[in-house]
Design a protein around this motif. Structure first.
Motif, PDB file in Angstrom:
ATOM      1  N   SER A 340       1.814   0.842   5.072  1.00 59.52           N
ATOM      2  CA  SER A 340       0.738   1.956   4.324  1.00 59.52           C
ATOM      3  C   SER A 340       0.188   1.221   2.975  1.00 59.52           C
ATOM      4  CB  SER A 340       1.431   3.132   3.897  1.00 59.52           C
ATOM      5  OG  SER A 340       1.980   3.950   5.175  1.00 59.52           O
ATOM      6  N   SER A 349       2.337   8.743   1.384  1.00 54.91           N
ATOM      7  CA  SER A 349       2.730   8.099   2.655  1.00 54.91           C
ATOM      8  C   SER A 349       4.241   8.421   2.905  1.00 54.91           C
ATOM      9  CB  SER A 349       2.379   6.540   2.664  1.00 54.91           C
ATOM     10  OG  SER A 349       2.697   6.137   3.834  1.00 54.91           O
ATOM     11  N   THR A 370       5.402   0.249   1.962  1.00 50.87           N
ATOM     12  CA  THR A 370       4.374   0.793   1.281  1.00 50.87           C
ATOM     13  C   THR A 370       3.660   0.347  -0.001  1.00 50.87           C
ATOM     14  OG1 THR A 370       4.789   2.956   2.288  1.00 50.87           O
ATOM     15  CG2 THR A 370       3.570   3.028   0.345  1.00 50.87           C
TER      16      THR A 370
END
Length: 426
Positions: A340, A349, A370
């Motif tokens: 993400s 996320s 992420t």
């Protein structure tokens, strides 16, 4: 709510379909409201028919404009094995190349197919139980439209078959039902494009897809969804892969007020394989919940789930992946990866991986990452003369590139344009 028995009779459907609709509607009222979903079922229109046409030139101008934006240029139309266009509740046009029809390939409006082919009873709602959840029951009771694709044994369709689905009004529900049957040793690429213009009232899309991949068959399914912020998107999709079968699922999720999509693949036969690749761009206050569920039943089966999401503004991206290896599915391999990229401080996320096995001789792996857009990269690109929006677009497209390279060229261009517009807030 509609009188589904009368609705079915007026459509000339077989008795088994009428009974199924009635049973499903009863179950709909019994099932609890889905968690995290807010829908006023009493406000929706459940059937919005349109006139069928005999050629693409007869498609209404306002509808053609949307289909063209969705990715149906003239040169592309000439390179299709089959095509289906649906507006709201009705397939308004379908066609298939004669050379494939002569080989027994079927590309048929589901409304027609359910009356035409008695054997469809053995496939319709067999992978997806009508009582799976409230939307499954409602879909079964009120479905209309969709397409049947059947590829005979050994036939390889070397051109894509495409279905385009449009919601053209506010405050309606859309329940198209697709069934794809690829018999032993066959090959097919099915592309589904979904879109809707901007309207003031919220509409619901709750289509279904049941796909049967036969022994040593090769099926590729590409889904491109460009809903607007006034559409809530709750489809249900399930796939069954027999021995030696190959299934590749590729999806691009853009827009929608709220999306929930967790397709399930059952790897039934020995050495069956599935690859699920997905990208999503989430902006505004939209919520996109995606992922996949794979069940390994056969020995030596393989699964690969890869997701990449970019989140902007106050958007929320949720990935939920589940791989389960049951007893007897020895030497199976499952891999899951979720990356993400956050473009703002309020973007969120979430990743929820689940790996289960009842066998020892298996290999299951998960990776997740992420991060936020790099200030150094932005600074470098801006120093080279790019505006901030242009720099962000370059970085986002680079982030998506490992998956985008698998999307047909014409569609990849359109997706990049839509992402650029979203980054600019247009």
């Amino acid at each position: 709510m509609m009188d589904v028995e009368r609705f079915s009779k007026e459509r000339g459907e077989p008795a088994w379909m009428r009974r199924l609709r009635v049973k499903a509607l009863k179950k709909f009222y019994e099932l609890e409201e889905p968690e995290g979903i807010e829908v006023d079922f009493d406000e929706l229109e459940y059937y919005t028919p349109h006139q069928k046409v005999g050629s693409l030139e007869e498609v209404p101008k306002e509808v053609r404009k949307v289909f063209d934006k969705l990715g149906l240029p003239e040169f592309e139309r000439k390179m299709l094995a089959g095509i289906s266009l649906q507006t709201d509740s009705t397939v308004i046009y379908e066609d298939a190349l004669r050379k494939f029809e002569e080989k027994g390939v079927i590309v048929e409006d589901m409304d027609v197919a359910i009356r035409k082919y008695g054997w469809l009873k053995n496939y319709f709602m067999k992978l997806i139980p009508y009582d799976l959840h409230k939307f499954a029951a409602l879909h079964t009771a009120l479905w209309s439209g969709g397409v049947l694709v059947r590829i005979p044994k050994g036939v390889k369709v070397d051109l894509p078959i495409q279905a385009f689905i449009l919601i053209n009004r506010g405050k309606i529900s859309q329940f198209e039902h697709n069934i794809i049957i690829a018999e032993e040793g066959s090959k097919v690429h099915f592309i589904e494009g979904c879109s809707a213009p901007i309207f003031s009232k919220v509409s619901i899309h709750s289509g279904m897809e049941e796909v049967y991949v036969g022994r040593n068959a090769n099926v590729h399914i590409t889904t491109l969804q460009n809903w607007t912020k006034n559409v809530k998107n709750y489809p249900t999709k399930r796939y069954l892969v027999e021995e030696g079968g190959r299934l590749r699922l590729l999806s691009a999720m853009l827009g929608s007020k709220h999306t929930i999509l967790y397709p399930t693949t059952i790897l039934k036969g020995k050495n069956a394989r599935v690859e699920c690749l997905g990208i999503s761009f989430v902006d505004g206050k939209r919520v996109v919940e995606t992922g996949a569920n794979v069940i390994h039943l056969g020995k030596g089966t393989r699964s690969k789930l890869v997701s990449r999401s970019v989140v902007k503004d106050e958007g929320i991206s949720k990935f939920k992946g589940k791989i389960k290896v049951v007893k007897g599915a020895k030497d199976s391999v499952g891999f899951m990866k979720c990356d993400s990229l956050l473009l703002s401080k309020k973007a969120k996320s979430e990743t929820i991986p689940q790996l289960y096995t009842e066998e020892e001789s298996v290999e299951l792996n998960h990776e997740a990452r992420t991060g936020r857009i790099g200030e150094e990269e932005l600074f470098y690109l801006r120093s080279r003369g790019f505006e901030e929006d242009e720099a962000i677009s370059l970085l986002v497209n680079g982030f998506f590139e490992p998956i985008m390279r698998n999307i047909p060229f014409e569609y990849a261009i359109e997706i990049r344009k839509l992402i650029e517009l979203s980054i600019k807030g247009l």
